[in-house]
Design a protein around this motif. Sequence first.
Motif, PDB file in Angstrom:
ATOM      1  N   VAL A 276       0.445  -0.585   0.213  1.00  0.00           N
ATOM      2  CA  VAL A 276       0.073  -0.544  -0.074  1.00  0.00           C
ATOM      3  C   VAL A 276       1.222   1.031   0.182  1.00  0.00           C
ATOM      4  CG1 VAL A 276      -1.566   1.450   1.465  1.00  0.00           C
ATOM      5  CG2 VAL A 276      -1.760  -1.562   1.105  1.00  0.00           C
TER       6      VAL A 276
ATOM      7  N   ASP B 115      -3.360   5.120  -1.807  1.00  0.00           N
ATOM      8  CA  ASP B 115      -4.353   3.865  -2.101  1.00  0.00           C
ATOM      9  C   ASP B 115      -5.424   4.097  -1.536  1.00  0.00           C
ATOM     10  OD1 ASP B 115      -2.366   3.401  -3.853  1.00  0.00           O
ATOM     11  OD2 ASP B 115      -1.363   2.023  -2.989  1.00  0.00           O
TER      12      ASP B 115
ATOM     13  N   SER C 297      -8.832   1.485  -5.536  1.00  0.00           N
ATOM     14  CA  SER C 297      -8.063   1.821  -6.624  1.00  0.00           C
ATOM     15  C   SER C 297      -7.378   0.530  -6.513  1.00  0.00           C
ATOM     16  CB  SER C 297      -6.925   2.917  -6.304  1.00  0.00           C
ATOM     17  OG  SER C 297      -6.184   3.311  -4.796  1.00  0.00           O
ATOM     18  N   ILE C 298      -6.605  -0.341  -5.179  1.00  0.00           N
ATOM     19  CA  ILE C 298      -6.132  -1.775  -5.852  1.00  0.00           C
ATOM     20  C   ILE C 298      -7.003  -2.463  -6.464  1.00  0.00           C
ATOM     21  CG2 ILE C 298      -4.534  -3.847  -4.070  1.00  0.00           C
ATOM     22  CD1 ILE C 298      -4.902  -1.063  -2.358  1.00  0.00           C
TER      23      ILE C 298
ATOM     24  N   SER D  43       0.261   6.103  -8.060  1.00  0.00           N
ATOM     25  CA  SER D  43       0.103   4.140  -8.470  1.00  0.00           C
ATOM     26  C   SER D  43      -0.025   3.503 -10.348  1.00  0.00           C
ATOM     27  CB  SER D  43      -0.775   3.732  -7.682  1.00  0.00           C
ATOM     28  OG  SER D  43      -2.202   4.430  -8.358  1.00  0.00           O
TER      29      SER D  43
END
Length: 193
Positions: A40, A44, A48-49, A107
């Motif tokens: 992480v 984040d 989104s992950i 990211s």
Amino acid sequence: MTVQELKKLNNLSTDILQLGQQLLVYTNTKPISPTNTYIVQKGDTLYSIASIYGISVQELKGLNNLTSNTLYIGEQLLVPSIDVSPPEEQLPPSQDYQIYTVKKGDSLWSISKKFNITIPELVEINNLKNYNLQIGDELKVPLTEQSKNTYTVKSGDTLWSIAKENNISISELKEANNLETNLLSIGQQLIIP
């Protein structure tokens, strides 16, 4: 799916169910097999992950036995591997790419959205072996109409002078370049929206 998988996916500690209780189940016959870890990073979110890996927030929480939506920087999450299949056509020549330097809060998901590219394409173009980015990493990204209009910072330049010269606001210039401060470096490339 096995009882253990069902319990894990739904964060159940016992086999007892309540009438009307809703349970998560896999929507396809192929269960998600976590084979990678994701660390992480600042900015984040579970959403989104989960978006990066093509799963729902609930599936991500189930894989990691999470009972809340709170994440901590540096926390390791189990995630499914991303299937990066080679594109049908060859990648465009290298001159169709620019170098993007990873900044604080970036990211794969945010970079892919910024440059209108899929995460698997971004991974393939850059031959990434894992999905954890470090500040300062350099990634190849496709040139966009927006990115073709760049400005190289010279001695004496300020955000105000560059914005005025290009008839844009300082906030537009900062947003286009993900700048969190007003500091510039000589030789820095800025995107002019």
